[in-house]
Design an enzyme around this catalytic site. Structure first.
Site, PDB file in Angstrom:
ATOM      1  N   THR A  84       0.816  -1.211   0.000  1.00 48.47           N
ATOM      2  CA  THR A  84       0.000   0.000   0.000  1.00 48.47           C
ATOM      3  C   THR A  84       0.853   1.267   0.000  1.00 48.47           C
ATOM      4  O   THR A  84       1.913   1.315   0.612  1.00 48.47           O
ATOM      5  CB  THR A  84      -0.892  -0.013   1.248  1.00 48.47           C
ATOM      6  OG1 THR A  84      -1.700  -1.188   1.199  1.00 48.47           O
ATOM      7  CG2 THR A  84      -1.787   1.200   1.320  1.00 48.47           C
ATOM      8  N   GLY A 101       3.254  -3.252   8.704  1.00 47.27           N
ATOM      9  CA  GLY A 101       3.584  -3.511  10.107  1.00 47.27           C
ATOM     10  C   GLY A 101       5.037  -3.895  10.251  1.00 47.27           C
ATOM     11  O   GLY A 101       5.545  -4.705   9.487  1.00 47.27           O
ATOM     12  N   GLU A 139      -6.535  -5.653   3.531  1.00 45.02           N
ATOM     13  CA  GLU A 139      -6.586  -6.872   2.706  1.00 45.02           C
ATOM     14  C   GLU A 139      -7.891  -6.982   1.916  1.00 45.02           C
ATOM     15  O   GLU A 139      -8.463  -8.064   1.786  1.00 45.02           O
ATOM     16  CB  GLU A 139      -6.402  -8.123   3.586  1.00 45.02           C
ATOM     17  CG  GLU A 139      -5.089  -8.187   4.328  1.00 45.02           C
ATOM     18  CD  GLU A 139      -3.907  -8.438   3.412  1.00 45.02           C
ATOM     19  OE1 GLU A 139      -4.078  -9.010   2.323  1.00 45.02           O
ATOM     20  OE2 GLU A 139      -2.793  -8.029   3.787  1.00 45.02           O
TER      21      GLU A 139
END
Lengths: 615, 615
Positions: free
Chosen positions: B149, B188, B431
């Site tokens: 992203t 993350g 997702e």
């Protein structure tokens, strides 16, 4: 943060077909209020000490409180300047007050909110003239809060266990917490800030319980701030929101206060222990009624914030071409996005108007009560119950819908949408829990349905129950009036169904209360009881799609008209200039985790594992 | 925290009518798995260094990360011990793994989640045999993450702007971030922890774009952890949840990596710049499909946590007598409360079973693909899209319903319900965003409706479309089979309505994509298209009320059977012993704001105002 305004936003504003300022004046209830509001905005938002270098969300729990209390006393000083000689400011969220600005200053809530908003107003409403003369002093040392809920008791306030026992030998009340579940829990500002509070407790005189009454109790020394003997007080820990307020717990160990500390405007305990009843039971619930009324306008304001952020972001954000050979489109062009956002703009206006109407009704009913006329109180109470429940649920659902409509970026605290949700969803629970209030509303409806079913006279507001029974409802019409008629039919039909279930349970030998409990799920659900047809629904669907297309070019203008300053929106996604990605990067640069090129945990934890065999 | 079990919970467990352990074994897919799970639980939860003195929610943003990374490397070590020689652990939330325990250890998320769960598995799935031999080493220095992203690009991944340009003179790819909106954002562990990552970028060879491919890039020095030249990396700031993970941003300034760092199992770039296409387009989306499949079981687990907390609390909490002369009742006795909670228990079982079924389907389809058979992939993909959307929305709505059903105490972080909500609602977006996936599902349905409308052959799974057209649907029956038939009728009816709107828009001269956009609100809404009657609904309502009453005595047993340890629930409201108020007070005592009798802000800010005229 200077910079050019985003090109897409410039275009949106250019194509707006109405005068944005004019709508702002309508929202503010007149141009003179807009001018006054802007003056106050400018005055307060220019106080430099109110602004943080490091955003509040980076701080620890303790630092958040300390930072907020610093600001709270600056704000308190300003409030006193603005309202010289009048420290009661209850005109919450009405156009010319300063509450809205606080959303920006605290990015959360003022720890003195209850002190300012509820402590003084309850004394003004429920204390006797003598008590008011003594307590309502501009130089009072009291920082107060309002203490009702206990660890074990919330919605069912009659179950409150804290006792206030009159001791006629010393002319005192003894406040006591008989067990753990009776600890007071939740009041804002109680944990570390307040040195006084209004306590809801069961009044006992000579072994007789006279029910709940309000007492003023000092809990900390005014000079040293240490808890008084017999007081156990502290902070309850982190919450989903409201973390700038020190919500607290409080226990009394036979704590004595003067008899004259019971709030005695409507009810008295005399020196000899004689109990003088209030003229009307409902009089003591005034604070809660007022809070519910003001909450509706507050929720409308939260909706306008969420709508402003989500609509501006949706005008700037581009994603997917609608046709494959096109550039990516503004996500505001997607009908599914319009569907999510425009209803939020509309709901903000609805609840603003309803909130204002309720505020004026409350003023009128309060004036009537002063004249001794209580007639309008039950209906106002029923309306406030229902509207508090519906508006809080609607607002939190719509705020969350706006947050989700901003995709992953809406999950960032810097968008401010998670905080607006945490703030809004709390209102579903506090000051009257959603399901409890809906069931109260249902009782109210069923009461009038019974009258209708027994062909007894009905108040004008419930005439449609009779129409439903007599099948006097018109055929469905696809017009605003027709839709309102349709809603009436649904309310009547649902109430009838609930009433019938209740009667059926009663016939099957249940007692009323059990029968009510059994029927209580149906009572909170909805279904179609109108004469609407498949064709009508299809026509409404088409009309709805047409309306979305009509609103689309004015969407940014509509949220601009809310006229909420960037310092109050506190959102990287929703600022007036639409510099979304620039602001996101600027905010991230403030993270203390970005101060060091290498965080010390690399040396402590990561390197020993990853370089184990390499050294 | 020792202490007696709450009396009400003892009674609830005594009256349970089934064998709780037996249900636990069913949930674990067999007694042997229960035993193994408990052994792992015991082993890990006894590691003292994993437990905090001060709960995570009191810490600052930076402290949270540092605390989490300390624990993450302890957990990593344990994982390596448990799975010696196998550092890929993708069997997420299946009975015998250790993911569930991590919810308790981190009270949030493991900052190495992507490193453990996605980084290695993507290399295993998409790297060539030679690459795997080089990279999948037990003593690897890489701490990796998965980087897709961008600030300006999420759902529409084809819009990703990061480029990987092949330079045949040096046999390298040049990774580059052309503008601010192309900065990677969200991964993350990227902010401070990872020293390597898998990057999704547009592949350019000799000026031709070949679309998105995955590249392995080192971003920090393995030894010093300093960002490599040409790398701008950092942490993105606080979020609604996941605050123990350092989600990060990443920009490349013409950063060079070897050609052999492109993942080359299914696609290759040769030394001379020749591009060798993959056999099947969908092959490169494997990671996302797997994540969606495993997410369903994860969400089922979150539902079981929320249900356990809310049901146990509702058995302990007493509020309002149902009849006025009674003591206060357990709130679990209120039908409106049962309605909110029992559906959460049921949904947890539904999604657990569906998740397991999808997991097994995924295994089967993956095996088929290895044999060269791609036939089942589109249906699995469509199912995963739809189920990911529905399960995430359902789960977050039900978790929030459980939180609200716990009243004010559900708003405390110590209840753990706000954290479970923040964790669950994130899954609505990441997702594959909810509305985007629903619209994909709608496209899939409309595709088969067109076949049905044109009387072309349909796959077996869509035979009911034909039945609907031929009006072959049976009259409504109030039975499980009848309800399933009813749902089929609704899907068919809704799909027909959407298809008709689409055709109508097309006839009115819209191009297909505009027509689709216009119809997209209808496509995501629901309505009744079955033959159900008012009487049927009333009969279902009665049956529903009967079932709630049947489940009521087993409610606590049903959540006990989920067998979630207190250390994982992390909830003052939901612990096995039901010592709700004791635990709430114990947790509050840990607040750093309660360490000092008088907070220093009293002297700095409060006293100068309150004692101004008294000194």
């Amino acid at each position: 943060m200077g910079g050019r305004v985003n090109e897409d936003l410039i275009k949106e504003r250019r194509k707006c077909t109405f005068d944005i300022k004019e709508l702002t004046h309508i929202i503010d209830c007149g141009e003179e209020n807009t001018i006054k509001r802007k003056q106050i905005d400018n005055y307060i938002l220019n106080i430099k000490e109110l602004w943080d270098d490091v955003p509040e969300e980076y701080l620890s729990h303790k630092e958040r409180y300390e930072n907020a209390i610093k600001k709270a006393f600056i704000v308190l000083k300003v409030l006193r300047q603005l309202h010289t000689g009048n420290i009661q400011i209850t005109d919450h969220r009405t156009p010319t007050n300063v509450y809205s600005i606080q959303d920006g200053i605290f990015r959360n809530v003022n720890p003195l909110l209850i002190h300012i908003g509820l402590f003084w107003s309850t004394i003004a409403a429920q204390a006797s003239t003598e008590q008011q003369a003594e307590w309502l002093q501009p130089d009072s040392s009291m920082i107060g809060t309002y203490v009702q809920t206990e660890l074990g008791h919330g919605s069912f306030i009659r179950g409150i266990e804290t006792t206030a026992t009159y001791d006629s030998t010393t002319d005192e009340f003894i406040l006591h917490t008989p067990r753990l579940s009776a600890y007071k829990w939740w009041p804002g500002g109680l944990g570390n800030t307040a040195n006084a509070c209004l306590v809801m407790a069961q009044l006992y005189i000579n072994g007789t319980c006279h029910g709940l009454h309000i007492f003023l109790a000092q809990i900390r020394d005014f000079d040293t701030h240490k808890p008084l003997p017999g007081i156990k007080v502290g902070e309850i820990g982190p919450k989903m929101g409201f973390n700038t307020a020190d919500n607290g717990f409080l226990g009394f160990d036979n704590h004595r206060i003067p008899r004259t500390n019971m709030l005695m405007k409507n009810v008295q305990v005399l020196r000899d222990g004689t109990y003088v009843k209030p003229k009307h039971d409902k009089l003591t619930y005034g604070s809660m009624l007022l809070t519910r009324v003001t909450l509706i306008s507050d929720l409308a304001y939260q909706l306008s914030k969420a709508a402003t952020i989500a609509v501006r972001y949706s005008a700037v954000r581009r994603q997917s071409p609608i046709k494959s050979n096109e550039p990516e489109r503004q996500i505001l062009d997607f009908v599914s996005q319009q569907h999510k956002l425009f209803i939020t703009i509309a709901s903000s206006h609805v609840y603003r108007v309803v909130g204002l109407w309720m505020w004026n009704s409350h003023k009128r009913v309060t004036a009537d009560i002063h004249e001794g006329n209580m007639g309008q109180l039950p209906e106002l109470h029923a309306l406030a119950c229902c509207l508090k429940a519906i508006s809080s649920r609607d607002a939190s659902a719509l705020v969350e819908q706006c947050r989700l409509a901003c995709g992953g970026h809406g999950y960032m605290m810097a968008s401010n949408l998670p905080q607006i949700y945490a703030y809004t969803t709390a209102a579903v629970t506090y000051e009257g829990e959603y399901t409890v209030l809906l069931l109260q509303t249902a009782r109210y409806l069923v009461k009038f349905w019974r009258l209708a079913a027994e062909h007894k006279p009905l108040p004008q507001n419930f005439a449609y129950f009779e129409d439903y029974i007599k099948k006097n409802f018109e055929q469905w019409r696809n017009s605003p009036e027709g839709i309102i008629e349709g809603f009436k039919a649904i309310v009547a039909g649902k109430t009838k169904a609930a009433y019938d279930t209740l009667q059926c349970n009663l016939r099957n030998g249940r007692e009323f209360e059990e029968a009510w409990n059994m029927a209580s799920v149906q009572l909170t659900n909805a279904s179609e009881y109108s004469t609407i047809s498949r064709n009508d629904i299809e026509a409404l669907q088409s009309r709805y799609e047409e309306l979305l297309a009509l609103i689309r070019p004015n969407a940014v203008g509509l949220v601009d008209a809310f006229d909420i300053r960037d310092e109050v929106l506190c959102s990287t996604l929703g600022a007036y200039d639409g510099r979304v990605y620039e602001r996101m990067m600027e905010e991230a640069s403030k993270s203390p985790l970005n101060e060091d090129v290498v965080n010390e945990s690399f040396h402590k934890y990561i390197r020993p594992v990853t370089m184990k065999n390499k050294l």
